[in-house]
Design a protein around this motif. Sequence first.
Motif, PDB file in Angstrom:
ATOM      1  N   THR B 277     -11.936  -2.397   9.663  1.00  0.00           N
ATOM      2  CA  THR B 277     -12.376  -1.279   8.828  1.00  0.00           C
ATOM      3  C   THR B 277     -11.392  -0.115   8.922  1.00  0.00           C
ATOM      4  O   THR B 277     -11.044   0.511   7.921  1.00  0.00           O
ATOM      5  N   ARG B 278     -10.918   0.158  10.167  1.00  0.00           N
ATOM      6  CA  ARG B 278      -9.957   1.262  10.333  1.00  0.00           C
ATOM      7  C   ARG B 278      -8.648   0.958   9.636  1.00  0.00           C
ATOM      8  O   ARG B 278      -8.052   1.821   9.004  1.00  0.00           O
ATOM      9  N   LEU B 279      -8.203  -0.299   9.745  1.00  0.00           N
ATOM     10  CA  LEU B 279      -6.946  -0.710   9.122  1.00  0.00           C
ATOM     11  C   LEU B 279      -7.041  -0.596   7.600  1.00  0.00           C
ATOM     12  O   LEU B 279      -6.118  -0.137   6.928  1.00  0.00           O
ATOM     13  N   GLU B 280      -8.182  -1.002   7.060  1.00  0.00           N
ATOM     14  CA  GLU B 280      -8.373  -0.923   5.605  1.00  0.00           C
ATOM     15  C   GLU B 280      -8.306   0.524   5.140  1.00  0.00           C
ATOM     16  O   GLU B 280      -7.741   0.829   4.102  1.00  0.00           O
ATOM     17  N   ARG B 281      -8.901   1.410   5.940  1.00  0.00           N
ATOM     18  CA  ARG B 281      -8.878   2.823   5.569  1.00  0.00           C
ATOM     19  C   ARG B 281      -7.431   3.328   5.547  1.00  0.00           C
ATOM     20  O   ARG B 281      -7.034   4.084   4.677  1.00  0.00           O
TER      21      ARG B 281
END
Lengths: 254, 294
Positions: B277-281
């Motif tokens: 999720t952090r990487l996608e953000r």
Amino acid sequence: MNPIVKAVGVRKSYGTFEALKGIDLEIERGEVLCVIGPSGSGKSTFLRCINQLETVDGGALWVNDELVGYRRAGHKLYELSESEIARQRLTTGMVFQRFNLFSHKTALENVTEGPVQVLKRNRKLAEAEARDLLARVGLAYKCDAYPVELSGGQQQRVAIARALAMKPALMLFDEPTSALDPELVGEVLAVMRDLARTGMTMVVVTHELGFAREVASRVLFMDQGQVIEGGLPEQVLGTPTQARTREFISAVLG
Amino acid sequence: MSSVWRQRPTMSNFHGPTEDISQFEHVRRRHVGRYLSATVIVAIGAWIVTAFVRGQIDWSIVGQFLTVHSIVLGLANTVLMTALAMMLGVVLGVTAAIMRLSANPVVNRAAGAYVWFFRGTPVLLQLLLWFNLALVFPNLGIPGLFEVHTVDVMTPFLAALLGLGINQGAYTSEVVRAGLLSVDQGQYEAAKSIGMPRLQALRRIILPQAMRVIVPPIGNELIGMVKLTSLASVIQFPEMVHSAENIYYANNRVIELLIVAGIWYVVIVTVLSALQTRLERHFARGAGRSVQTR
């Protein structure tokens, strides 16, 4: 001084469709050349040949005294390598109809990308110059905005700054205001008008006849892959000699 | 025709503009279906939980073996193998994807053949092939210069890494290719127009934008890889399932040890999902749309 662009019998086909049927043209340094004509007339194709986004099928094209895409040795023309083509492209700056800003980079990063990554210039200096350029197009306060946060007119002004950052000898504009909402056209044309005043050599494919009349040093009318007529703006736009030019101009002016 | 609908008879609940209904109370629709489905789900959940609580499961054994040495070692091997195989997979995948978009027909088809073969055969078979490579190539190396016996080199670790990583690369290349194709052609042209050669344009402009499309499915594949490593137990690689098996062969506590392994897998996958999720953000920057969390 030699012309910055010299085209001799330039041809380009897509399958059986002949987009350019032999273009002969010289563009002088410092000129602001506006190219007008109906869609499909080959005006954008010719512009894209100048910076090798398209390869020519026949004829020869010189930009800044260099043969485009080939090296001559004896009586043969050798196709250039990719890195040599990339180097040749540095002569020209290009502004696209659809802006094509790098969407993962801020306005400032868009402008510094070329100088830092391609010209290997010092990042600090490149950033300072980029800020100056963005100020020049009236967007000093938008340095950290991503393209998606900018209006079409603002994106196009950043795109102009991005092209100028490479210090090109020639600026190419491919219908720079065609994708803009009507109220945003003015701000982009104003930037281009300022640029023309600095003596930049410009080739502008456009439908903005008012801009052409005011800013161009020469107007060229193209139709069906050929140059139909060219000359001073008031002459081509005011008293065109060819029927096709007259028809086009009256159709555009409605 | 506009005149037709104007003349349609008024509906029964149509009130003339003379009556003021603006002060009426608003009564919400009742979601009978939602209550019904929620009840069914809660009932099924309760049934599963009681089955596990009342079943022949000794939960103290689960707790006891959760942190036992060989399980923790298996866990470490699982995590290590996941990371290394995935890295190999991504490197191969990006390379193969770029090769497939090349104009050179040999380069292009070589990448196509790679994807064809490694997607076309089961990964279990590939693991066994790598592990038994000595049967085909008894020696590896350049004859005369250096040579090694394949049996000595092809440890369970190396066979698992090659089997899982190379297989993963075939899948990843398709994900990366889709990502590269998702980036607007205008971005290539803009990169060219500022003098970038093809590879630099790919690295600086195209790949970063493709990442937005690539990361979610790669995250999915990474999570798949965590569990796929358990297949390496068949070639004696000491990952978590292998460790659990070795213990329950000795003490017969089959379900308890499978639950131990299961708990750890869920923990790893939960951590990875949060990272994803952090990487996608991160890669969504400039895309005009934040990651949908709900």
